[in-house]
Design a protein around this motif. Sequence first.
Motif, PDB file in Angstrom:
ATOM      1  N   PRO A  40      -6.371   4.110  -8.265  1.00 57.78           N
ATOM      2  CA  PRO A  40      -7.346   4.001  -7.166  1.00 57.78           C
ATOM      3  C   PRO A  40      -6.928   4.830  -5.944  1.00 57.78           C
ATOM      4  N   LYS A  41      -5.643   4.729  -5.543  1.00 55.67           N
ATOM      5  CA  LYS A  41      -5.209   5.486  -4.356  1.00 55.67           C
ATOM      6  C   LYS A  41      -5.211   6.993  -4.621  1.00 55.67           C
ATOM      7  N   GLY A  42      -4.732   7.389  -5.788  1.00 55.29           N
ATOM      8  CA  GLY A  42      -4.685   8.813  -6.125  1.00 55.29           C
ATOM      9  C   GLY A  42      -6.075   9.424  -6.125  1.00 55.29           C
ATOM     10  N   ALA A  93       2.756  -3.869   1.877  1.00 54.58           N
ATOM     11  CA  ALA A  93       4.065  -4.517   1.769  1.00 54.58           C
ATOM     12  C   ALA A  93       5.182  -3.664   2.361  1.00 54.58           C
ATOM     13  N   LYS A  94       4.863  -2.463   2.814  1.00 55.53           N
ATOM     14  CA  LYS A  94       5.921  -1.527   3.214  1.00 55.53           C
ATOM     15  C   LYS A  94       5.954  -1.237   4.717  1.00 55.53           C
ATOM     16  N   PHE A  95       5.341  -2.118   5.512  1.00 58.41           N
ATOM     17  CA  PHE A  95       5.295  -1.872   6.952  1.00 58.41           C
ATOM     18  C   PHE A  95       6.380  -2.610   7.729  1.00 58.41           C
ATOM     19  N   MET A 169      14.223  -8.947 -10.468  1.00 57.66           N
ATOM     20  CA  MET A 169      12.844  -8.465 -10.370  1.00 57.66           C
ATOM     21  C   MET A 169      12.714  -7.418  -9.272  1.00 57.66           C
ATOM     22  N   ARG A 170      12.236  -6.243  -9.650  1.00 57.32           N
ATOM     23  CA  ARG A 170      12.018  -5.191  -8.639  1.00 57.32           C
ATOM     24  C   ARG A 170      10.820  -5.570  -7.754  1.00 57.32           C
ATOM     25  N   ILE A 171      11.048  -5.447  -6.436  1.00 60.28           N
ATOM     26  CA  ILE A 171       9.950  -5.690  -5.490  1.00 60.28           C
ATOM     27  C   ILE A 171       9.857  -4.543  -4.485  1.00 60.28           C
ATOM     28  N   GLN A 172       8.745  -4.521  -3.764  1.00 60.69           N
ATOM     29  CA  GLN A 172       8.591  -3.593  -2.640  1.00 60.69           C
ATOM     30  C   GLN A 172       9.354  -4.175  -1.448  1.00 60.69           C
ATOM     31  N   SER A 173       9.460  -3.373  -0.375  1.00 63.01           N
ATOM     32  CA  SER A 173      10.316  -3.795   0.750  1.00 63.01           C
ATOM     33  C   SER A 173       9.630  -4.810   1.656  1.00 63.01           C
ATOM     34  N   SER A 213      -2.993  -0.938 -12.779  1.00 69.39           N
ATOM     35  CA  SER A 213      -3.163   0.521 -12.623  1.00 69.39           C
ATOM     36  C   SER A 213      -1.827   1.201 -12.342  1.00 69.39           C
ATOM     37  N   ASN A 214      -0.982   0.573 -11.540  1.00 70.56           N
ATOM     38  CA  ASN A 214       0.338   1.156 -11.267  1.00 70.56           C
ATOM     39  C   ASN A 214       1.247   1.054 -12.481  1.00 70.56           C
ATOM     40  N   MET A 215       1.203  -0.094 -13.162  1.00 69.34           N
ATOM     41  CA  MET A 215       2.068  -0.265 -14.343  1.00 69.34           C
ATOM     42  C   MET A 215       1.739   0.773 -15.407  1.00 69.34           C
ATOM     43  N   GLY A 236      -2.451  -3.647  -1.804  1.00 71.28           N
ATOM     44  CA  GLY A 236      -3.419  -2.651  -1.328  1.00 71.28           C
ATOM     45  C   GLY A 236      -2.790  -1.816  -0.227  1.00 71.28           C
ATOM     46  N   TYR A 237      -3.591  -0.991   0.422  1.00 75.40           N
ATOM     47  CA  TYR A 237      -3.028   0.048   1.304  1.00 75.40           C
ATOM     48  C   TYR A 237      -3.650   0.101   2.691  1.00 75.40           C
ATOM     49  N   ALA A 238      -2.861   0.596   3.633  1.00 77.33           N
ATOM     50  CA  ALA A 238      -3.413   1.005   4.925  1.00 77.33           C
ATOM     51  C   ALA A 238      -3.301   2.532   4.975  1.00 77.33           C
TER      52      ALA A 238
HETATM   53  C1  LMR Z   1       4.945  -0.191  -5.228  1.00 71.86           C
HETATM   54  O1  LMR Z   1       5.944   0.271  -4.629  1.00 71.86           O
HETATM   55  O2  LMR Z   1       5.050  -0.927  -6.207  1.00 71.86           O
HETATM   56  C2  LMR Z   1       3.558   0.169  -4.736  1.00 71.86           C
HETATM   57  O3  LMR Z   1       3.545   0.002  -3.357  1.00 71.86           O
HETATM   58  C3  LMR Z   1       3.200   1.570  -5.072  1.00 71.86           C
HETATM   59  C4  LMR Z   1       1.859   1.923  -4.509  1.00 71.86           C
HETATM   60  O4  LMR Z   1       1.801   2.727  -3.591  1.00 71.86           O
HETATM   61  O5  LMR Z   1       0.875   1.383  -5.031  1.00 71.86           O
END
Ligand code: LMR
Length: 335
Positions: A40-42, A93-95, A169-173, A213-215, A236-238
């Motif tokens: 979706p983002k791409g 999740a990355k802010f 478990m791998r997570i985002q920051s 979709s990411n997996m 989701g994204y900003a």
């Molecule tokens: C992730 O790091 O798993 C996702 O934030 C990647 C993304 O940009 O969808």
Amino acid sequence: MKKTLLTLTAAVALGLSSLSAFAADPIVIKFSHVVAPDTPKGKAAEKFKTLAEEKTKGAVKVEVYPNSTLYKDKEEMEALQMGAVQMLAPSLAKFGPLGVKEFEVFDLPYLFRNYDDLHKVTQGEIGKGLLDKLGAKGVKGLAYWDNGFKIMSANKPLKTPDDYKGLKMRIQSSKVLEAEMQALGAIPQVMPFSETYQALQTGVVDGTENPPSNMYTQKMHEVQKNATVTDHGYLGYAVITNKDFWDKLPEDVRKGLDEALKESTDYANQIAKEENDKSLEAIKAAGKTDVYTPTAEETKALQKALAPVHAKMAGRIGKDLIDSIYKATGFDPSK
Ligand code: LMR
């Protein structure tokens, strides 16, 4: 008159082919992101490029760099602040590392029942208020782009909360995601998206969570024997830009970009669910992962195990913000 003559003489002297060099160079927008082009983002980033170039009649050139080819998660935020790239769409999740912890509210488990609940927040006053908070960091929040609801994966069946105990478990920051995994007795490992496939493949981590979709587009399913369609949280994204860059754009260019953004946002949010549904089917069809849909009882047990994360994170995110979201969606998962 004299000046015009001089300019013309110079142009002739340089040869006709160089004449275009006298026209203004396009404004280049480097748009960096970490996922595959067919997500979706791409797809939305490519849509934005087409529309932005069209609507500004070539005054802007958008260069999209997918798959962390330019920057990884953390670096891309720094690059935006320094002006080395002009646009990003990091996951909400990355802010935290940027100092805007409130976005982690979107990571709370079972906060939204569906996309309708989510849109009441992202397309309303709460969403706008959160984007406005970025201004203090030299960043301008432009829009929200949807991805989807996450599934859990590992190399063992994940049915009960107990099944997660001891799994790396791998997570985002995000501190909320850290608390989520801890609530299940798992060991959270923050890691850039670009390193996740390899970490799963080599056993550095046992499992992860992400929308289908990411997996699928990172082939994570090829190195995960089991996945459970938990839909336990949203990703989701900003869409963001460097504030200084944006504010200095000529008015007509910014207007064209605003229109392009609006249309690409509508597009992103239209395709996100379908893209994820398609990816989930593709993961199943690939036959490498046993994809399990939990029973109502199992979902209830997972919900119960994750419910304390809301209260635990209230101090970090703000209880008022959490409550305002319950109110906007009409859904309080603790009740
Ligand atoms: C992730 O790091 O798993 C996702 O934030 C990647 C993304 O940009 O969808």
